[in-house]
Design a protein around this motif. Sequence first.
Motif, PDB file in Angstrom:
ATOM      1  N   THR A 132       0.847  -1.197   0.000  1.00 49.26           N
ATOM      2  CA  THR A 132       0.000   0.000   0.000  1.00 49.26           C
ATOM      3  C   THR A 132       0.885   1.250   0.000  1.00 49.26           C
ATOM      4  O   THR A 132       1.795   1.372   0.810  1.00 49.26           O
ATOM      5  CB  THR A 132      -0.924  -0.001   1.241  1.00 49.26           C
ATOM      6  N   VAL A 133       0.604   2.153  -0.935  1.00 47.84           N
ATOM      7  CA  VAL A 133       1.362   3.410  -1.028  1.00 47.84           C
ATOM      8  C   VAL A 133       0.748   4.413  -0.048  1.00 47.84           C
ATOM      9  O   VAL A 133      -0.460   4.633  -0.061  1.00 47.84           O
ATOM     10  CB  VAL A 133       1.276   3.973  -2.470  1.00 47.84           C
ATOM     11  N   VAL A 134       1.575   4.990   0.814  1.00 46.74           N
ATOM     12  CA  VAL A 134       1.080   5.974   1.791  1.00 46.74           C
ATOM     13  C   VAL A 134       1.600   7.357   1.417  1.00 46.74           C
ATOM     14  O   VAL A 134       2.799   7.550   1.237  1.00 46.74           O
ATOM     15  CB  VAL A 134       1.553   5.620   3.223  1.00 46.74           C
ATOM     16  N   LEU A 135       0.672   8.316   1.292  1.00 48.02           N
ATOM     17  CA  LEU A 135       1.052   9.701   1.023  1.00 48.02           C
ATOM     18  C   LEU A 135       0.539  10.583   2.150  1.00 48.02           C
ATOM     19  O   LEU A 135      -0.647  10.542   2.471  1.00 48.02           O
ATOM     20  CB  LEU A 135       0.423  10.189  -0.287  1.00 48.02           C
ATOM     21  N   ALA A 136       1.423  11.372   2.747  1.00 53.36           N
ATOM     22  CA  ALA A 136       0.967  12.319   3.758  1.00 53.36           C
ATOM     23  C   ALA A 136       0.314  13.509   3.053  1.00 53.36           C
ATOM     24  O   ALA A 136       0.839  14.014   2.070  1.00 53.36           O
ATOM     25  CB  ALA A 136       2.142  12.799   4.596  1.00 53.36           C
ATOM     26  N   LEU A 137      -0.849  13.908   3.554  1.00 53.46           N
ATOM     27  CA  LEU A 137      -1.526  15.111   3.050  1.00 53.46           C
ATOM     28  C   LEU A 137      -1.896  15.922   4.274  1.00 53.46           C
ATOM     29  O   LEU A 137      -2.805  15.556   5.022  1.00 53.46           O
ATOM     30  CB  LEU A 137      -2.779  14.723   2.243  1.00 53.46           C
ATOM     31  N   SER A 138      -1.154  16.994   4.512  1.00 51.75           N
ATOM     32  CA  SER A 138      -1.277  17.668   5.802  1.00 51.75           C
ATOM     33  C   SER A 138      -1.039  19.166   5.668  1.00 51.75           C
ATOM     34  O   SER A 138      -0.565  19.639   4.648  1.00 51.75           O
ATOM     35  CB  SER A 138      -0.230  17.065   6.746  1.00 51.75           C
ATOM     36  N   ASN A 139      -1.377  19.900   6.738  1.00 47.79           N
ATOM     37  CA  ASN A 139      -1.026  21.323   6.800  1.00 47.79           C
ATOM     38  C   ASN A 139       0.309  21.504   7.525  1.00 47.79           C
ATOM     39  O   ASN A 139       0.846  22.597   7.595  1.00 47.79           O
ATOM     40  CB  ASN A 139      -2.096  22.106   7.578  1.00 47.79           C
ATOM     41  N   HIS A 140       0.800  20.422   8.108  1.00 42.88           N
ATOM     42  CA  HIS A 140       2.026  20.512   8.921  1.00 42.88           C
ATOM     43  C   HIS A 140       3.254  20.401   8.050  1.00 42.88           C
ATOM     44  O   HIS A 140       3.386  19.464   7.285  1.00 42.88           O
ATOM     45  CB  HIS A 140       2.034  19.414   9.984  1.00 42.88           C
ATOM     46  N   ASP A 141       4.170  21.370   8.211  1.00 38.67           N
ATOM     47  CA  ASP A 141       5.366  21.300   7.384  1.00 38.67           C
ATOM     48  C   ASP A 141       6.636  21.288   8.243  1.00 38.67           C
ATOM     49  O   ASP A 141       7.687  21.746   7.826  1.00 38.67           O
ATOM     50  CB  ASP A 141       5.386  22.453   6.373  1.00 38.67           C
ATOM     51  N   GLN A 142       6.536  20.726   9.463  1.00 37.04           N
ATOM     52  CA  GLN A 142       7.754  20.598  10.272  1.00 37.04           C
ATOM     53  C   GLN A 142       8.644  19.515   9.672  1.00 37.04           C
ATOM     54  O   GLN A 142       8.175  18.422   9.362  1.00 37.04           O
ATOM     55  CB  GLN A 142       7.434  20.184  11.727  1.00 37.04           C
ATOM     56  N   ARG A 143       9.906  19.841   9.539  1.00 32.13           N
ATOM     57  CA  ARG A 143      10.863  18.887   8.953  1.00 32.13           C
ATOM     58  C   ARG A 143      10.836  17.536   9.672  1.00 32.13           C
ATOM     59  O   ARG A 143      10.898  16.482   9.044  1.00 32.13           O
ATOM     60  CB  ARG A 143      12.260  19.510   9.024  1.00 32.13           C
ATOM     61  N   SER A 144      10.743  17.576  11.026  1.00 29.98           N
ATOM     62  CA  SER A 144      10.790  16.321  11.793  1.00 29.98           C
ATOM     63  C   SER A 144       9.630  15.393  11.421  1.00 29.98           C
ATOM     64  O   SER A 144       9.806  14.187  11.272  1.00 29.98           O
ATOM     65  CB  SER A 144      10.775  16.609  13.296  1.00 29.98           C
ATOM     66  N   ALA A 145       8.427  15.974  11.243  1.00 30.42           N
ATOM     67  CA  ALA A 145       7.256  15.162  10.873  1.00 30.42           C
ATOM     68  C   ALA A 145       7.434  14.589   9.472  1.00 30.42           C
ATOM     69  O   ALA A 145       7.130  13.421   9.208  1.00 30.42           O
ATOM     70  CB  ALA A 145       5.988  16.011  10.934  1.00 30.42           C
ATOM     71  N   ILE A 146       7.961  15.406   8.561  1.00 30.02           N
ATOM     72  CA  ILE A 146       8.161  14.964   7.178  1.00 30.02           C
ATOM     73  C   ILE A 146       9.149  13.799   7.152  1.00 30.02           C
ATOM     74  O   ILE A 146       8.898  12.746   6.551  1.00 30.02           O
ATOM     75  CB  ILE A 146       8.707  16.122   6.295  1.00 30.02           C
ATOM     76  N   MET A 147      10.283  13.956   7.841  1.00 34.76           N
ATOM     77  CA  MET A 147      11.323  12.921   7.829  1.00 34.76           C
ATOM     78  C   MET A 147      10.824  11.634   8.489  1.00 34.76           C
ATOM     79  O   MET A 147      11.131  10.545   8.056  1.00 34.76           O
ATOM     80  CB  MET A 147      12.604  13.417   8.523  1.00 34.76           C
ATOM     81  N   LYS A 148      10.022  11.802   9.546  1.00 34.42           N
ATOM     82  CA  LYS A 148       9.499  10.621  10.250  1.00 34.42           C
ATOM     83  C   LYS A 148       8.548   9.844   9.330  1.00 34.42           C
ATOM     84  O   LYS A 148       8.571   8.609   9.292  1.00 34.42           O
ATOM     85  CB  LYS A 148       8.774  11.065  11.526  1.00 34.42           C
ATOM     86  N   MET A 149       7.733  10.554   8.599  1.00 37.78           N
ATOM     87  CA  MET A 149       6.820   9.888   7.658  1.00 37.78           C
ATOM     88  C   MET A 149       7.614   9.094   6.626  1.00 37.78           C
ATOM     89  O   MET A 149       7.303   7.948   6.315  1.00 37.78           O
ATOM     90  CB  MET A 149       5.944  10.921   6.930  1.00 37.78           C
ATOM     91  N   LEU A 150       8.659   9.717   6.091  1.00 37.38           N
ATOM     92  CA  LEU A 150       9.469   9.040   5.066  1.00 37.38           C
ATOM     93  C   LEU A 150      10.204   7.851   5.659  1.00 37.38           C
ATOM     94  O   LEU A 150      10.290   6.785   5.048  1.00 37.38           O
ATOM     95  CB  LEU A 150      10.467  10.029   4.446  1.00 37.38           C
TER      96      LEU A 150
END
Length: 211
Positions: free
Chosen positions: A80-98
Amino acid sequence: MSHQPYQLAILDDHPIVLEGLVRVLSGNGTFDIAGAFTTAKDFLVFLSNHPVDVVLLDIILPDSNGMDLCKIIKTTAPDTVVLALSNHDQRSAIMKMLENGASGYLLKNASIEELVNAINDALAGQLVFSDTIREIITRPAPDMAAAPALTAREQEILKLIASGITTKRIAEMLFLSKFTVENHRKNLLQKFGVKNVAGLIQAANNQGLLS
């Protein structure tokens, strides 16, 4: 072999956002809306009985967060491909998702066209980001170690991987076997001390190797 339409699920804690997304993404021909959910719990119950090709996932959910949920989805349904779609642009959240296996990160201010293109690109195996997000993750982090020494071939393959090109296609372009390209990819991950392609791209960017 065509695999259509793809099954798309959407998770967001705001029913009005969900409704809007369902409406604009319905009937585009490439994917069907398999379901829309406001809680991680409801989605995981659904996922256990219904294969889903792609999930649009908000970071903030009433009973979980996108980072943890992404990890659970990728463990229980690795395809399953997971794509984050959010208003949050904190680097830590982005890196954690990846780090947890997401195939990309988009901001909610994306246009419908950008969103549909991103979903299609992610289904084709590419990493996708909103422009703002790409800018955030390519900014050098202040505390990065020195860049590892790379051969000319490794540098070439690193740039192709960072462009979202698949192993198979890189092999064709460089007249190499897939096995050889895969070996270079493993060596690159090892040299940078990272676990996956997202980490590799971040590390290479931080060291100015992709500019």
